[in-house]
Design an enzyme around this catalytic site. Structure first.
Site, PDB file in Angstrom:
ATOM      1  CG  ASP A 138     -25.631   2.695  37.165  1.00 39.85           C
ATOM      2  OD1 ASP A 138     -25.093   3.092  38.212  1.00 39.85           O
ATOM      3  OD2 ASP A 138     -25.899   3.449  36.207  1.00 39.85           O
ATOM      4  CG  HIS A 170     -20.010   5.072  43.818  1.00 39.47           C
ATOM      5  ND1 HIS A 170     -20.961   4.106  44.100  1.00 39.47           N
ATOM      6  CD2 HIS A 170     -20.304   5.527  42.581  1.00 39.47           C
ATOM      7  CE1 HIS A 170     -21.776   3.991  43.071  1.00 39.47           C
ATOM      8  NE2 HIS A 170     -21.401   4.838  42.137  1.00 39.47           N
ATOM      9  CG  ASP A 171     -23.337   7.672  43.256  1.00 34.64           C
ATOM     10  OD1 ASP A 171     -22.315   7.950  42.602  1.00 34.64           O
ATOM     11  OD2 ASP A 171     -24.171   6.820  42.887  1.00 34.64           O
TER      12      ASP A 171
HETATM   13  C1  NOJ Z   1     -25.572   5.707  39.485  1.00 37.50           C
HETATM   14  C2  NOJ Z   1     -24.139   5.505  39.849  1.00 37.50           C
HETATM   15  O1  NOJ Z   1     -24.049   5.053  41.162  1.00 37.50           O
HETATM   16  C3  NOJ Z   1     -23.444   6.821  39.618  1.00 37.50           C
HETATM   17  O2  NOJ Z   1     -22.132   6.830  40.134  1.00 37.50           O
HETATM   18  C4  NOJ Z   1     -23.466   7.101  38.142  1.00 37.50           C
HETATM   19  O3  NOJ Z   1     -22.931   8.383  37.902  1.00 37.50           O
HETATM   20  C5  NOJ Z   1     -24.881   7.042  37.569  1.00 37.50           C
HETATM   21  N1  NOJ Z   1     -25.661   5.959  38.078  1.00 37.50           N
HETATM   22  C6  NOJ Z   1     -24.838   6.901  36.075  1.00 37.50           C
HETATM   23  O4  NOJ Z   1     -24.341   5.644  35.732  1.00 37.50           O
END
Ligand code: NOJ
Length: 528
Positions: free
Chosen positions: A185, A309-310
């Site tokens: 991450d 997921h983002d």
């Molecule tokens: C990237 C992750 O994919 C996301 O879902 C998360 O909110 C942020 N990093 C913080 O960990």
């Protein structure tokens, strides 16, 4: 030597929304175990689990409270061990999410090892990814701590060698258990410049992205941990160009195997950032992907993705989820899966799952979305205008439950789902995944081609019809073989030259070497 992950396809599971086995409305590890045959049948090689560690869920598990414990809602360590065993039994691999730019503020370190975090007497003007300041005041210490994300996600201080050792020890613990790698991450944010300062428009990214010591830390991590195991690593690295990418992944640098670029995901936004919407120009997408295909050819290795997921669902974003859903989902898959790199499929992508539109903000669960809504509402922007942004870009588009069937709650849970199911589950679901014309079966073929055709792994990349605003055409060449990939990104019929070779795969049954591509048609020709 071709490393095993160069012929692999990764499938990302967002455990909270994948399959609920106990009716509490939250997906869990036993639920994943129930669905392993479905994943194995698809042919994917590697499963990447979004975080399953103990967490207060301020950011759905990306705020870790205990790296050595499984989140209660997801099950137990025994469940995890069983999952790992069952995955390996089927010849698949399991990759964990590694979140070490920050922890939860409920991690014991935050109290017991404040020197593992970043403190300042004065805050800067930086704006957090989740709205508001990146600094929060702590009374006991009379200082501010840094949090690039939510205030419950304090950033770790990688300059502290003890912190680094604690992270490496934790990584070894999971690798010794037998996990097959890590998705890291925001790993390019772990090194901040020494003299943190105010930044224009509060955008501090030049002071924390690809920072001064990031390569020193990753080389150390590689030497002390990664190099001792036969694993795969992929770093999440926003704001990284192909040149910077090579520093992370060139094999002689001994850091990571792959990174995730964000450049192609940022092409439908204007200068105001993620929520500043702008339509995609296909020419920009082609140029960008060409740049990465060339930039890493023989000097690194691409990760190929449309979804995670983002990100909003690709069929709703670059395709047409109303009139040409099946065609455009298959076309987008074709376009990506014949490129060089390792493809990543996000749960539900193989079913052509779409974005969702809830009327009320209360239906949304994502901290980024909720904070943005509140901030924009305070600034006087209307509900409808904010919702347009959320419908296009909100992360919950990807997080509605997996649509297994047309039964209650799409077969995801017998309880009340933690986030509402997309109401289109009655038509879009996994029930018909064995239908030869399904999107699932199409992905299955793409995954199989990658395994058996060396040209997909090794071939070079040439963009054709560069100036065409609706066609994405490219060739791959390897020895005396050529693949030509035609993708029509429009709902119009488009003429093209008669392709060379024989048809390998396409999303229309009746393509007969005509000089025309139907709406959202994709067709691949193979010549040798
Ligand atoms: C990237 C992750 O994919 C996301 O879902 C998360 O909110 C942020 N990093 C913080 O960990």
């Amino acid at each position: 030597m071709t490393e095993w992950w160069k012929k692999s396809t990764v499938y990302q599971i967002y455990p909270r929304s994948f399959m609920d086995s106990n009716g509490d409305g939250i997906g869990d590890i036993p639920g994943i175990i129930q669905k392993l045959d479905y994943l194995h049948d698809l042919g994917v090689d590697i499963l990447w689990l979004s975080p399953v560690y103990d967490s207060p869920n301020d950011d759905n598990g990306y705020d870790i409270r205990d790296y050595y414990k499984i989140m209660n809602e997801f099950g137990t360590m025994a469940d995890f061990d069983e999952l790992l065993e069952r995955v390996h039994e089927r010849g698949m691999k399991l990759v964990m999410d590694l979140v070490v730019n920050h922890t939860s503020d409920e991690h014991t370190w935050f109290k017991d090892h404040p020197d593992f975090y970043i403190w300042r007497d004065q805050p800067t003007n930086w704006r957090s990814f989740f709205s508001g300041s990146t600094w929060d005041f702590q009374k006991e210490r009379n200082q501010y701590y840094l949090h690039l994300f939510s205030k419950k996600q304090p950033d770790l201080n990688w300059e502290n060698p003890q912190l680094r050792e604690a992270v490496y020890e934790m990584m070894r613990w999971w690798l010794d258990k037998g996990v097959d790698g890590f998705r890291m991450d925001v790993i390019n944010m772990i090194s901040k410049v020494p003299n943190i300062q105010d930044a224009p428009d509060g955008d501090g990214s030049s002071q924390f992205m690809n920072g001064p010591n990031v390569h020193t830390y990753l080389k150390e991590m590689n030497k002390r941990v990664l190099s001792k195991y036969n694993i795969v690593t992929v770093g999440e690295t926003p704001g990284t160009s192909p040149k910077e990418a090579r520093d992370y992944i060139a094999s002689q640098n001994q850091e990571l195997n792959m990174i995730f670029t964000f450049e192609h995901m940022d092409l439908d936004q204007a200068s105001g950032g993620k929520w500043d919407l702008k339509p995609l120009e296909l020419i920009d997408l082609k140029e960008n992907l060409e740049k990465w295909q060339h930039g890493l050819h023989e000097e690194g290795w691409n990760s190929l993705y449309w979804n995670n997921h983002d990100q909003p669902r690709i069929v709703s974003r670059f395709g047409d989820d109303q009139n040409w859903r099946v065609e455009s989902a298959k076309m987008l898959a074709t376009c990506l899966h014949f490129m060089q790199g390792t493809p990543y499929i996000y749960q539900g992508e193989e079913l052509g799952m779409t974005n969702v539109r809830f009327d009320l903000i209360e239906a949304y669960k994502d901290i980024e979305t909720i904070n943005m809504y509140q901030e924009k509402q305070k600034a006087g922007i209307s509900h409808d205008d904010i919702m347009k942004k959320i419908y296009a870009k909100g992360r919950d588009n990807a997080r509605t439950p997996m649509q297994w069937s047309n039964e209650l709650n799409a077969g995801f849970t017998t309880g009340v789902p933690w986030i509402q199911v997309n109401p289109n589950y009655t038509n879009i679901n996994a029930l018909e995944h064995q239908d030869p014309d399904s999107i699932y079966q199409y992905y299955k073929k793409l995954i199989a081609f990658r395994k058996k055709m060396d040209i997909v792994t090794h071939g070079d990349f040439t963009l054709m019809h560069r100036e065409d605003e609706e066609l994405f055409v490219y060739t791959r060449r390897w020895n005396d073989e050529t693949l030509t990939v035609y993708c029509n990104f429009s709902n119009q019929t488009k003429s093209v030259e008669r392709p060379k070779g024989a048809k390998l795969i396409g999303n229309y049954a009746d393509h007969n070497d005509e000089l025309a591509l139907k709406p959202y048609e994709a067709v691949v020709y193979y010549q040798h």
